[in-house]
Every structure is written in C-alpha cells, then in structure tokens.
Scaffold this motif. Structure first.
Motif, mmCIF file in Angstrom:
data_model
loop_
_atom_site.group_PDB
_atom_site.id
_atom_site.type_symbol
_atom_site.label_atom_id
_atom_site.label_comp_id
_atom_site.label_asym_id
_atom_site.label_seq_id
_atom_site.Cartn_x
_atom_site.Cartn_y
_atom_site.Cartn_z
ATOM 1 N N PRO A 1 -8.272 26.719 -18.897
ATOM 2 C CA PRO A 1 -8.568 25.838 -20.029
ATOM 3 C C PRO A 1 -7.331 25.265 -20.712
ATOM 4 O O PRO A 1 -7.364 24.128 -21.200
ATOM 5 C CB PRO A 1 -9.364 26.739 -20.983
ATOM 6 N N ASP A 2 -6.216 26.019 -20.738
ATOM 7 C CA ASP A 2 -5.003 25.497 -21.370
ATOM 8 C C ASP A 2 -4.149 24.666 -20.417
ATOM 9 O O ASP A 2 -3.107 24.130 -20.815
ATOM 10 C CB ASP A 2 -4.158 26.628 -21.966
ATOM 11 N N GLY A 3 -4.564 24.553 -19.159
ATOM 12 C CA GLY A 3 -3.856 23.709 -18.208
ATOM 13 C C GLY A 3 -2.551 24.272 -17.692
ATOM 14 O O GLY A 3 -1.759 23.551 -17.066
ATOM 15 N N LYS A 4 -2.307 25.563 -17.884
ATOM 16 C CA LYS A 4 -1.029 26.152 -17.482
ATOM 17 C C LYS A 4 -1.065 26.798 -16.105
ATOM 18 O O LYS A 4 -0.018 27.058 -15.522
ATOM 19 C CB LYS A 4 -0.586 27.186 -18.516
ATOM 20 N N ARG A 5 -2.259 27.057 -15.585
ATOM 21 C CA ARG A 5 -2.374 27.701 -14.278
ATOM 22 C C ARG A 5 -3.536 27.106 -13.496
ATOM 23 O O ARG A 5 -4.488 26.594 -14.082
ATOM 24 C CB ARG A 5 -2.605 29.217 -14.417
ATOM 25 N N ILE A 6 -3.443 27.216 -12.178
ATOM 26 C CA ILE A 6 -4.600 26.935 -11.333
ATOM 27 C C ILE A 6 -4.849 28.149 -10.443
ATOM 28 O O ILE A 6 -3.946 28.958 -10.201
ATOM 29 C CB ILE A 6 -4.407 25.684 -10.457
ATOM 30 N N ALA A 7 -6.072 28.265 -9.993
ATOM 31 C CA ALA A 7 -6.438 29.255 -8.982
ATOM 32 C C ALA A 7 -7.081 28.499 -7.835
ATOM 33 O O ALA A 7 -7.776 27.503 -8.056
ATOM 34 C CB ALA A 7 -7.404 30.292 -9.555
ATOM 35 N N TYR A 8 -6.858 28.957 -6.615
ATOM 36 C CA TYR A 8 -7.419 28.251 -5.466
ATOM 37 C C TYR A 8 -7.462 29.176 -4.255
ATOM 38 O O TYR A 8 -6.816 30.226 -4.225
ATOM 39 C CB TYR A 8 -6.604 26.996 -5.133
ATOM 40 N N ARG A 9 -8.233 28.751 -3.257
ATOM 41 C CA ARG A 9 -8.265 29.461 -1.977
ATOM 42 C C ARG A 9 -7.232 28.849 -1.058
ATOM 43 O O ARG A 9 -7.051 27.627 -1.013
ATOM 44 C CB ARG A 9 -9.647 29.373 -1.345
ATOM 45 N N ALA A 10 -6.578 29.709 -0.281
ATOM 46 C CA ALA A 10 -5.535 29.241 0.629
ATOM 47 C C ALA A 10 -5.646 29.978 1.954
ATOM 48 O O ALA A 10 -6.046 31.145 1.997
ATOM 49 C CB ALA A 10 -4.151 29.477 0.024
ATOM 50 N N ALA A 11 -5.297 29.288 3.028
ATOM 51 C CA ALA A 11 -5.224 29.910 4.351
ATOM 52 C C ALA A 11 -3.763 30.203 4.654
ATOM 53 O O ALA A 11 -2.937 29.293 4.691
ATOM 54 C CB ALA A 11 -5.814 28.991 5.408
ATOM 55 N N ARG A 12 -3.458 31.459 4.884
ATOM 56 C CA ARG A 12 -2.081 31.868 5.165
ATOM 57 C C ARG A 12 -2.084 32.843 6.335
ATOM 58 O O ARG A 12 -2.728 33.894 6.276
ATOM 59 C CB ARG A 12 -1.450 32.576 3.955
ATOM 60 N N SER A 13 -1.403 32.476 7.401
ATOM 61 C CA SER A 13 -1.249 33.347 8.568
ATOM 62 C C SER A 13 -2.595 33.860 9.072
ATOM 63 O O SER A 13 -2.756 35.038 9.392
ATOM 64 C CB SER A 13 -0.332 34.538 8.227
ATOM 65 N N GLY A 14 -3.583 32.955 9.106
ATOM 66 C CA GLY A 14 -4.887 33.314 9.629
ATOM 67 C C GLY A 14 -5.784 34.040 8.654
ATOM 68 O O GLY A 14 -6.890 34.445 9.016
ATOM 69 N N ARG A 15 -5.337 34.191 7.410
ATOM 70 C CA ARG A 15 -6.146 34.878 6.404
ATOM 71 C C ARG A 15 -6.508 33.909 5.290
ATOM 72 O O ARG A 15 -5.752 32.993 4.956
ATOM 73 C CB ARG A 15 -5.387 36.064 5.805
ATOM 74 N N SER A 16 -7.686 34.123 4.689
ATOM 75 C CA SER A 16 -8.111 33.347 3.537
ATOM 76 C C SER A 16 -7.841 34.167 2.286
ATOM 77 O O SER A 16 -8.270 35.325 2.186
ATOM 78 C CB SER A 16 -9.598 33.012 3.640
ATOM 79 N N LEU A 17 -7.122 33.579 1.325
ATOM 80 C CA LEU A 17 -6.661 34.315 0.161
ATOM 81 C C LEU A 17 -6.985 33.574 -1.118
ATOM 82 O O LEU A 17 -7.074 32.340 -1.142
ATOM 83 C CB LEU A 17 -5.137 34.525 0.230
ATOM 84 N N LEU A 18 -7.152 34.324 -2.221
ATOM 85 C CA LEU A 18 -7.223 33.748 -3.552
ATOM 86 C C LEU A 18 -5.820 33.779 -4.140
ATOM 87 O O LEU A 18 -5.176 34.828 -4.198
ATOM 88 C CB LEU A 18 -8.190 34.538 -4.435
ATOM 89 N N VAL A 19 -5.359 32.607 -4.581
ATOM 90 C CA VAL A 19 -3.981 32.455 -5.049
ATOM 91 C C VAL A 19 -3.991 31.853 -6.447
ATOM 92 O O VAL A 19 -4.814 30.985 -6.756
ATOM 93 C CB VAL A 19 -3.175 31.544 -4.095
ATOM 94 N N THR A 20 -3.070 32.305 -7.305
ATOM 95 C CA THR A 20 -2.853 31.649 -8.595
ATOM 96 C C THR A 20 -1.484 30.979 -8.574
ATOM 97 O O THR A 20 -0.547 31.460 -7.931
ATOM 98 C CB THR A 20 -2.906 32.640 -9.765
ATOM 99 N N LEU A 21 -1.371 29.868 -9.293
ATOM 100 C CA LEU A 21 -0.107 29.130 -9.394
ATOM 101 C C LEU A 21 0.167 28.833 -10.853
ATOM 102 O O LEU A 21 -0.649 28.205 -11.537
ATOM 103 C CB LEU A 21 -0.184 27.825 -8.602
#
Length: 561
Positions: free
Chosen positions: A65-85
């Motif tokens: 809500p404050d626009g300081k972070r995002i969360a997303y799904r990512a594919a890394r080395s054959g794995r699906s991960l939840l990532v925050t940025l």
C-alpha cells in the motif's frame, strides 16, 4: 496533487517518454522495445519452442500500500519462488517455494497479497495422506513479515480443509475477515463455513459468524459486515440466497430456484451499494451477460448499467474494499478492460500511447494511485512489468516476464468468424506463423480449449503459449470457440448441451475449421493435427476415433470425459 491535476498540467505520452529515457533502468526499457529476441534462434530465424513455455521470471506482481515493496512469483533454476523486492534499495528476498504439491507431505504456495505494509499473507496447500492412499489438500494462510522475516500461522486452530478465503481487509489495523471450514460444533455443520476476524501480526482470531445449516458461502460488504449467504443443492439444482437488509439483524431467504437449462442461476452481487439494499451484479437475463443494478431484497434486476452487444460481459472491476465500480472486463474475441474510473482511464490511455493500443495492462497500484504496476506487451510482442510513478512520469522496467524472450515479436493473432456446416457462426482465434506471412496451404493445428462450457479462447499471448510455440515452427494454429463455449450468450451455451452437442455436433465444429480455412487457401486440410488439454484432450482423442480421415495426428493431454 491528484492524478487528473497532474495530467492536466501537461504530462503527455511524449513527456512520459522523455522521463523514461532519463531514468537509467527506464531508458533500457524504452530502447529494448525494438530489439530482437534475446535467445539463440534456430534455422530460419525461429525462436526455439522451449523458450515459449518456460516458467515466467516475473508474474503475479503485487505492490504494498505504501508503494515501497513488491511481491511476485519468479522462476529461478527450475524452481518457482515467492520473492519480495524493496523498491528503495532494489534488494530481493526469497520467501518460499511455490512448486506443485504432488506427494504426501508436500507444501506449496497458491496465492498471496499484502495486508498493510509489513505483511504478505500467503495461501498454502499441505497435501496429506488420509490413509489408504487417499490424498487431501489442506489450505491454510501464513503471514510473512517483510521486516523480521518471520512466518506466522493464521487462524489454523479448529480449521477444516479450507481456510484461505479472505473476505475483507483493513490495512490500517492489520485485521481481516477470513472464511474457513469449521471443525467445531455438530457433525451436521462440520466443514460448513464460518467467519473469523484475524490479526495478521499474531495470527490470533475471534469468531464473527458461526456456521449456518443452509449457508455454504458468505458475502461481505465494504464495511466488513456480513450481508448475504448462498448455497447450492446438487440434487435439485436450486441456488439459495439469504440476505440481511439494510438496518436489519437477521438473514432472510430471497431466492431459492433452479435453472433447468443450467446456463444461469442466482446472480451474485459484485458490489453492495453502500447505505442501500441495491448491488451491482452480472446477469444473462436478456441473453448475454450484462451488468445491472439489483434489488438484494428480491434479487430482481433493475437498471441495466453496461453491456456489450452480442457478447458476455466478463466481470466487474471493483476497488479493494468493494464499495465502488471501477470498470468492466469485456470480450469480443479479445479480452479487454474498460475503465470508468477517471484516474485509471487516464493512466491506461497514457501507457497505451507508450506501449501501443492493447499493449498496456494495469496490474496493481497503491491506494493513492501514486505507484502503478504495469504489464507492457502481451499482444503483438512479449513483454515485462514496469513501475509507473504518476507524479513524476517515471516508468521503470522491473523485469521481463520471460527474460530470454524480453519483448520478442509474437506470431500475429486474430479473432475470425467461420460458418459451421449447419450454419452456426463460430469464432476462432487464429495464430499465423510470422515467418510465413502471405504463404498459402500451410500445415494447421486445431486446438480446442478445455471446459467445455463457460471457457473461452481469446486473442492473447497468455501464460502458457502453446499456440505461439507451434506457430513459430511454421503452423497455423486455430483455437475454435466451438458451440457451448462461454462469451457468446446463454443460447450458444445451450446448443453445446443439446443431446447432439458435445462430442458430436461440437466435433463437427472442429472439422469445419479445415473446410472453411482450407477453401480460403490459408491451410492445407490434408496436413491437419488436433491437440488439446482436459476436455480439449478428450476432443482430440474423440477426433482421432470418430474422424480419423480428417486428422493426420491427435495429441490428447489429460483428456477427460
């Protein structure tokens, strides 16, 4: 300064482009639009088929809500991960894996969203062996604190199989309403839904609505008040709706009927209009799905608010607390978004000036509309996710959806009508091989969708673009929305359900593709394959069994009957 004031001060698409070029990472995003695919190509400058179907490097992006972070799904080395940025430091954190649960003991993530600025609430599945090889999926919520890195279980005690249905969120207090299957009380009400209020920071909860012997789903208004309950009787086909009128304390049955055609039922309110007993809902009362104002005390349709002639409206776009209609999802062979909210309408217009018409999708945004997550691409080219600052005009590339492809050109797609042999008009999505534009008598792959009823193929690259991978190899790919498909009104669905429909006349709709496009010289009917998944897999196998002279090959994935 609100968004309309900002735009009126002269921020045009040209100004937006200049702002992008001066922003480093954003400059790369602009220049990348005209670059070639970023993968090694095969003979004939074709992109290898495997590149199209790799898991995305970024998808399902959600901004805090404050626009300081995002969360997303990512594919890394054959794995699906939840990532925050962290958007201020550009530092990533991997939260957990999101891979498919296959065996007993497996855990996986299915969905996620922000509650406040510090917590990501994650829907998880735990696959368990109940004995004798019978598997069951238990669905639970966990909250991840982005500052401490801790995971907190959310209202797990006394929860049944399902406990992930969030009905209402208060971002300021961190409290939310959760519908979950109950294990408490009598056997007759076990696994019926109840509503609890949960504190996201601790996972502790208190009871708000206990189970009701009739209700199998609760509906909540924009103030967090439970206003209605619904149930379905599988024996009689009746849909029952109970409603609590404005100012009253008790629920009353307002609808209890069955649709003998199985093409409609009780319309569900998408937005309760605050302070009234009216709601916005989608109904096919007049033949196609349209948006109406509905009297919740009788479920009677009143004023028609929005429609698209000849096609079903695909849904209502709401604000987060579900108090306001922001726009509509439409279909005419292509899925589109039509905003009525002036801020969203302005943002979409600005971004389409940059990316092209139909090539900019608003994915998520902060409550003040300062930061907007955008997907650029998806129609004529592959694309990526961008962060748009509506106050400064900065547009920064976050990541490509598929890093190897970046913004590679797509094989062109078009929604086209053909006439089936009994005179029925059928719409199909046709993908043409970009390396063979203008060539005639090409090999063809006919790809019926799953479902069968209610499902629709549309013009889009999509999440798993088989049509793009196959067209890249030189085939014309045709995805017919055969009779019974969704999107074209209830009469079109009904003819699929007739005794001579699915598996019979519907199969002729696939064969008629070969006749129609063959007569136009686009395809060679003698080089035709049929391929599908789920019901589409059944249709492919049925085609091989029923019409072997029409198909040189058939590919059936997870075929069902």
């Amino acid at each position: 300064m609100n968004l309309r004031t900002f735009v009126l001060r002269g921020v045009s698409a040209c100004a937006l482009g200049v702002a992008m070029v001066g922003m480093g990472m954003a400059s790369t995003a602009v220049l990348a639009q005209d670059k070639a695919p970023q993968v090694a190509e095969t003979a004939g400058n074709r992109i290898p088929a495997g590149e199209f179907v790799k898991a995305p490097n970024m998808q399902t992006v959600r901004i805090s809500p404050d626009g300081k972070r995002i969360a997303y799904r990512a594919a890394r080395s054959g794995r699906s991960l939840l990532v925050t940025l962290n958007l201020e430091t550009m530092q990533e954190k991997i939260v957990l894996a999101a891979e498919e649960a296959r065996e007993s003991g497996d855990r996986t993530m299915t969905n996620f969203g922000w509650i406040g600025n510090e917590h990501i609430v994650i829907s998880t599945i735990s696959r368990e062996d109940l004995g004798g090889g019978d598997f069951a999926d238990f669905r639970r919520l966990v909250a991840y604190n982005v500052k401490s890195g801790k995971l907190v279980q959310q209202a797990w005690r006394n929860a049944g199989f399902g406990a992930t249905n969030i009905k209402y969120v208060n971002h300021e207090t961190g409290k939310y309403l959760l519908q979950r299957d109950s294990t408490a009380g009598s056997t007759e009400r076990r696994f019926f839904p109840e509503i609890v209020e949960v504190d996201v920071s601790t996972g502790k909860y208190k009871m708000v609505q206990r189970t009701n012997p009739i209700v199998r789903n609760w509906l909540v208004d924009s103030d967090g008040e439970i206003r209605a309950g619904t149930a379905f009787d599988g024996d009689s086909g009746k849909v029952r709706v109970l409603y609590k009128a404005e100012g009253e304390k008790n629920l009353k049955t307002v609808f209890n009927e069955a649709d003998e055609t199985w093409t409609s039922g009780a319309p569900s309110p998408a937005v309760f209009i605050p302070g009234t007993d009216m709601a916005y809902a989608v109904s096919n009362r007049d033949g196609t799905d349209a948006v109406y104002k509905m009297d919740m005390t009788t479920l009677e349709m009143k004023e028609k608010v929005f429609e698209t002639e000849g096609f079903d409206v695909q849904g209502i776009i709401r604000n987060e607390d579900r108090s306001k209609v922001l726009g509509y999802r439409t279909f005419d062979g292509t899925m589109r978004v039509e905003y009525i909210d002036p801020d969203l309408k302005t943002v979409k217009a600005l971004l389409e000036d940059v990316f092209g018409e139909g090539e900019a999708s608003i994915v998520d945004y902060t409550p003040d509309m300062r930061k907007v997550v955008v997907f650029g691409g998806g129609m004529s080219k592959f694309g990526g996710y961008y962060l748009f600052d509506t106050q400064t005009g900065a547009l920064n590339l976050l990541n490509w959806s598929k890093t190897a492809l970046k913004d590679a050109p797509a094989n062109p797609m078009k929604a086209e009508w053909y006439t089936a042999s009994d005179g029925t008009k059928i719409q199909a999505v046709v993908t043409y091989p970009r390396h063979r534009i203008g060539q005639k008598n090409l090999p063809v792959l006919v790809m019926p969708h799953g479902g069968p009823f209610g499902v629709t193929d549309s013009v889009e690259i999509g999440f798993f673009p088989w049509h793009q991978a196959i067209a890249e190899q030189g085939y014309v790919v045709i995805q017919p929305n055969y009779r019974g498909s969704g999107g074209y009104g209830k009469d079109f669905v009904k003819i699929g359900r007739e005794p001579g429909g699915y598996g019979k006349r519907m199969q002729d709709d696939l064969n008629d593709v070969l006749t129609y496009f063959g007569q136009r010289g686009i395809i060679d009917p003698d080089r035709a394959c049929v391929m599908g998944w789920s019901y589409g897999g059944y249709a492919a196998a049925r085609g091989a069994q029923r019409d072997p002279e029409a198909w040189k090959c058939a590919i059936a994935g997870a075929g069902c009957i």
